[in-house]
Design a protein around this motif. Structure first.
Motif, PDB file in Angstrom:
ATOM      1  N   LEU A 138       0.926  -1.245   0.018  1.00  8.94           N
ATOM      2  CA  LEU A 138      -0.063   0.100  -0.046  1.00  8.94           C
ATOM      3  C   LEU A 138       0.877   1.115  -0.132  1.00  8.94           C
ATOM      4  N   PHE A 139       2.110   1.147   0.691  1.00 15.55           N
ATOM      5  CA  PHE A 139       2.822   2.247   0.705  1.00 15.55           C
ATOM      6  C   PHE A 139       4.050   2.438  -0.318  1.00 15.55           C
ATOM      7  N   GLY A 140       4.205   1.133  -0.964  1.00 14.33           N
ATOM      8  CA  GLY A 140       5.401   0.980  -1.804  1.00 14.33           C
ATOM      9  C   GLY A 140       6.523   1.090  -1.119  1.00 14.33           C
ATOM     10  N   ILE A 141       6.414   0.501  -0.052  1.00 11.45           N
ATOM     11  CA  ILE A 141       7.767   0.295   0.715  1.00 11.45           C
ATOM     12  C   ILE A 141       8.968  -0.567  -0.093  1.00 11.45           C
ATOM     13  N   HIS A 142       8.519  -1.203  -0.926  1.00 17.09           N
ATOM     14  CA  HIS A 142       9.679  -2.300  -1.552  1.00 17.09           C
ATOM     15  C   HIS A 142      10.378  -1.383  -2.299  1.00 17.09           C
ATOM     16  N   GLU A 143      10.006   0.060  -2.742  1.00 15.09           N
ATOM     17  CA  GLU A 143      10.874   0.822  -3.496  1.00 15.09           C
ATOM     18  C   GLU A 143      12.260   1.174  -2.445  1.00 15.09           C
ATOM     19  N   VAL A 144      12.044   1.273  -1.232  1.00  7.61           N
ATOM     20  CA  VAL A 144      13.210   1.444  -0.645  1.00  7.61           C
ATOM     21  C   VAL A 144      14.441   0.524  -0.378  1.00  7.61           C
ATOM     22  N   VAL A 145      14.117  -0.736  -1.210  1.00  4.65           N
ATOM     23  CA  VAL A 145      15.144  -1.779  -1.157  1.00  4.65           C
ATOM     24  C   VAL A 145      16.362  -1.658  -1.764  1.00  4.65           C
ATOM     25  N   PHE A 146      16.123  -0.925  -3.050  1.00  2.00           N
ATOM     26  CA  PHE A 146      17.107  -0.483  -3.857  1.00  2.00           C
ATOM     27  C   PHE A 146      17.107   1.085  -4.118  1.00  2.00           C
ATOM     28  N   ILE A 147      16.768   1.812  -2.963  1.00  2.00           N
ATOM     29  CA  ILE A 147      16.969   3.215  -3.165  1.00  2.00           C
ATOM     30  C   ILE A 147      18.155   4.030  -3.257  1.00  2.00           C
ATOM     31  N   PHE A 148      19.157   3.213  -2.648  1.00  2.00           N
ATOM     32  CA  PHE A 148      20.535   3.816  -2.612  1.00  2.00           C
ATOM     33  C   PHE A 148      21.403   3.101  -3.591  1.00  2.00           C
ATOM     34  N   ALA A 149      20.946   2.164  -4.106  1.00  2.00           N
ATOM     35  CA  ALA A 149      21.642   1.446  -5.187  1.00  2.00           C
ATOM     36  C   ALA A 149      21.270   1.825  -6.567  1.00  2.00           C
ATOM     37  N   THR A 150      21.619   3.047  -6.841  1.00  5.26           N
ATOM     38  CA  THR A 150      21.267   3.768  -8.294  1.00  5.26           C
ATOM     39  C   THR A 150      21.840   2.979  -9.479  1.00  5.26           C
ATOM     40  N   ASP A 151      21.300   3.353 -10.547  1.00 10.09           N
ATOM     41  CA  ASP A 151      21.657   2.594 -11.661  1.00 10.09           C
ATOM     42  C   ASP A 151      23.017   2.652 -12.320  1.00 10.09           C
TER      43      ASP A 151
ATOM     44  N   GLN B 276      25.388   2.997 -10.063  1.00  7.75           N
ATOM     45  CA  GLN B 276      26.438   2.437  -9.295  1.00  7.75           C
ATOM     46  C   GLN B 276      26.411   1.078  -9.239  1.00  7.75           C
ATOM     47  N   THR B 277      25.476   0.338  -9.780  1.00  5.13           N
ATOM     48  CA  THR B 277      25.177  -0.935  -9.931  1.00  5.13           C
ATOM     49  C   THR B 277      25.642  -1.551 -11.134  1.00  5.13           C
ATOM     50  N   THR B 278      26.676  -2.552 -10.957  1.00  2.00           N
ATOM     51  CA  THR B 278      27.188  -3.200 -12.426  1.00  2.00           C
ATOM     52  C   THR B 278      27.076  -4.547 -12.061  1.00  2.00           C
ATOM     53  N   GLY B 279      27.411  -5.272 -13.066  1.00  2.00           N
ATOM     54  CA  GLY B 279      27.483  -6.783 -13.180  1.00  2.00           C
ATOM     55  C   GLY B 279      26.144  -7.373 -12.908  1.00  2.00           C
ATOM     56  N   ILE B 280      26.110  -8.533 -12.224  1.00  2.00           N
ATOM     57  CA  ILE B 280      25.234  -9.163 -11.601  1.00  2.00           C
ATOM     58  C   ILE B 280      24.262  -8.644 -10.686  1.00  2.00           C
ATOM     59  N   LEU B 281      24.848  -7.452  -9.861  1.00  2.00           N
ATOM     60  CA  LEU B 281      23.913  -6.770  -9.061  1.00  2.00           C
ATOM     61  C   LEU B 281      22.759  -6.197  -9.862  1.00  2.00           C
ATOM     62  N   ARG B 282      23.551  -5.386 -10.896  1.00  2.00           N
ATOM     63  CA  ARG B 282      22.500  -4.473 -11.815  1.00  2.00           C
ATOM     64  C   ARG B 282      21.217  -5.486 -12.354  1.00  2.00           C
ATOM     65  N   TYR B 283      21.611  -6.661 -12.708  1.00  2.00           N
ATOM     66  CA  TYR B 283      20.623  -7.594 -13.324  1.00  2.00           C
ATOM     67  C   TYR B 283      19.527  -7.986 -12.211  1.00  2.00           C
ATOM     68  N   ILE B 284      20.133  -8.219 -10.995  1.00  2.00           N
ATOM     69  CA  ILE B 284      19.374  -8.639  -9.701  1.00  2.00           C
ATOM     70  C   ILE B 284      18.271  -7.418  -9.630  1.00  2.00           C
ATOM     71  N   LYS B 285      18.712  -6.360  -9.615  1.00  2.00           N
ATOM     72  CA  LYS B 285      18.020  -4.939  -9.268  1.00  2.00           C
ATOM     73  C   LYS B 285      16.937  -5.077 -10.309  1.00  2.00           C
ATOM     74  N   VAL B 286      17.277  -5.000 -11.564  1.00  2.00           N
ATOM     75  CA  VAL B 286      16.458  -4.823 -12.725  1.00  2.00           C
ATOM     76  C   VAL B 286      15.220  -5.895 -12.806  1.00  2.00           C
ATOM     77  N   PHE B 287      15.567  -6.995 -12.425  1.00  2.00           N
ATOM     78  CA  PHE B 287      14.849  -7.974 -12.346  1.00  2.00           C
ATOM     79  C   PHE B 287      13.575  -7.805 -11.239  1.00  2.00           C
ATOM     80  N   PHE B 288      14.156  -7.693  -9.723  1.00  2.00           N
ATOM     81  CA  PHE B 288      13.177  -7.506  -8.605  1.00  2.00           C
ATOM     82  C   PHE B 288      12.404  -6.209  -8.927  1.00  2.00           C
ATOM     83  N   THR B 289      12.963  -5.189  -9.654  1.00  2.00           N
ATOM     84  CA  THR B 289      12.285  -4.055  -9.862  1.00  2.00           C
ATOM     85  C   THR B 289      10.958  -3.942 -10.634  1.00  2.00           C
ATOM     86  N   LEU B 290      11.425  -4.935 -11.851  1.00  2.00           N
ATOM     87  CA  LEU B 290      10.464  -4.774 -12.873  1.00  2.00           C
ATOM     88  C   LEU B 290       9.379  -5.961 -12.390  1.00  2.00           C
ATOM     89  N   PHE B 291       9.804  -7.030 -11.801  1.00  2.00           N
ATOM     90  CA  PHE B 291       8.830  -7.995 -11.101  1.00  2.00           C
ATOM     91  C   PHE B 291       7.925  -7.275 -10.174  1.00  2.00           C
TER      92      PHE B 291
END
Length: 432
Positions: free
Chosen positions: A360-373, A375-390
């Motif tokens: 309801l509050f969109g709290i899941h957005e905070v999970v990657f709030i400081f892992a900006t696009d 700053q993230t590289t390699g496998i971390l970037r793909y993990i972030k994109v997967f969870f964000t899109l899902f």
């Protein structure tokens, strides 16, 4: 016209454009629009050269531009070689290579299988040293696009149905459900804008280009207008979605913690906050994109400073939601402690309340709030994109289920309507 390397890079690039504007390095620094502009310049130079060069005497193969390379007149039976076209994105790697065609003894260019012009451009292909890696990235992007397309489509259908329920049943009309309905609408518009934007990008950049008119149409200003409008609408809907999260949080906070207040007066302010605030950020972003990065569908962020115009309000709303979330959990925790019947029951109710508030509050957005696009590289970037899109694509469906379909008040009203319908149609019910 295009070889396999160009098609693969273009196809992957389209998928990356659809998914995330910061993945552009996967197909090199040059964007497709610059490649097309170079192709147009190559074509113009070729046409001028063909018009100015004198024609030879006797039998010969006519000079031509075959959408790939510029060919001079050819002698019968000879192989004609020209340098690799300079518009290729990887031209620096193949600038010493050549592309070849054969002139037949009858004065016509040799055909392949009797229909297609024969051409050997193997020396002009990009080095495929990283082909396996690029193929893997391409397949990953395809999978991610399918994932979020399914998620947004399912969410859109569920949200439309939920909005119909809130509209049809009069007894469900109250400030709380009005706010829920606006949140559903923001989710629905977000899903619809993403689907439309993807369709326009695919139509604009995903088609095969064989005719001159196709390339000229693709470079025309009119071709990009619809795509850019869809991009602006999508950014507005995403911001509106986040600010309706904030409205939900503020409303519940005032309901649990704040003093007595007039719901009607505050509802108007909620409308301004949810639908009006995004305009204050989208308009400056749109202006900057038009003046500074007016390329393609505005999906590429060459200067990430401009992207902060959109990112800052999202991060701000997410942080405020997190603080309100923590305050509300404290209140719920205190109330549950005061009225707890058993330790297990107390923990279960607390967990249920927490899990209900997160979407309801969109709290899941905070999970990657400081892992900006950036700053993230390699496998971390793909993990972030997967969870964000899902999470983003399926969140609308989850919210519709939790706050409409699974709502006791909604289920009671639907059950009562069903009972009334059965009483009004006894013949249909008794015949079963």
């Amino acid at each position: 016209m295009r070889d396999a390397s160009f098609s693969q890079c273009t196809s992957t690039r389209i998928l990356l454009l659809l998914i995330s504007p910061v993945f552009m390095e996967s197909c090199g620094a040059k964007i497709l629009e610059k490649t097309l502009e170079q192709w147009m310049r190559y074509k113009e130079e070729c046409l001028k050269k063909m018009a100015n060069d004198p024609y030879p005497s006797g039998l010969f193969c006519n000079r031509t531009f075959d959408m790939y390379a510029c060919w001079p007149d050819g002698s019968p039976g000879a192989i004609v070689n020209v340098s690799c076209p300079f518009y290729l994105p990887w031209y620096e790697k193949v600038q010493h290579g050549q592309v070849s065609r054969r002139c037949g003894l009858d004065g016509h260019w040799v055909l392949l299988n009797g229909t297609e012009l024969w051409r050997d451009h193997s020396q002009c292909r990009e080095e495929m040293e990283t082909s396996t890696e690029e193929e893997g990235v391409h397949q990953l992007m395809v999978s991610l696009k399918v994932l979020y397309t399914v998620g947004y489509t399912l969410s859109l259908l569920a949200l439309v149905f939920a909005l119909l329920i809130f509209t049809v049943f009069r007894k469900l009309r109250c400030t709380r459900n009005y706010i829920h309905a606006n949140l559903f609408a923001s989710f629905g518009l977000r899903a619809l804008s993403v689907i439309v934007k993807d369709a326009l990008l695919e139509k604009m950049w995903g088609k095969e280009l064989f005719e001159v008119s196709d390339w000229e149409a693709l470079l025309s200003h009119e071709a990009a207008i619809g795509c850019r409008v869809a991009q602006v609408v999508m950014q507005y809907c995403i911001l509106a979605n986040h600010y309706w999260f904030l409205v939900e949080a503020v409303y519940l906070y005032k309901l649990l913690i704040g003093a007595v207040f007039s719901e009607k007066n505050y509802y108007t302010r909620y409308l301004y906050l949810g639908w009006g605030t995004p305009v204050a950020f989208v308009v400056p972003w749109m202006t900057v994109k038009y003046l500074k990065e007016n390329a393609e569908c505005w999906g590429v962020n060459e200067n990430m400073a401009y992207w902060w115009i959109i990112r800052i309000p999202i991060l701000l709303a997410s942080l405020i939601n997190l603080m309100i979330f923590m305050q509300i959990l404290k209140v719920i925790l205190a109330k549950l402690r005061a009225s707890q019947k058993g330790y297990a029951d107390y923990k279960l109710r607390l967990a249920k309340a927490t899990l209900t508030l997160i979407p309801l509050f969109g709290i899941h957005e905070v999970v990657f709030i400081f892992a900006t696009d950036e700053q993230t590289t390699g496998i971390l970037r793909y993990i972030k994109v997967f969870f964000t899109l899902f999470l983003n694509s399926f969140q609308g469906f989850l919210v519709a289920v939790l706050y409409c379909f699974a709502n006791k008040e909604v289920k009671f009203e639907m059950k009562k309507k069903w009972q009334l319908w059965k009483l009004d149609h006894p013949s249909l019910c008794c015949s079963q």
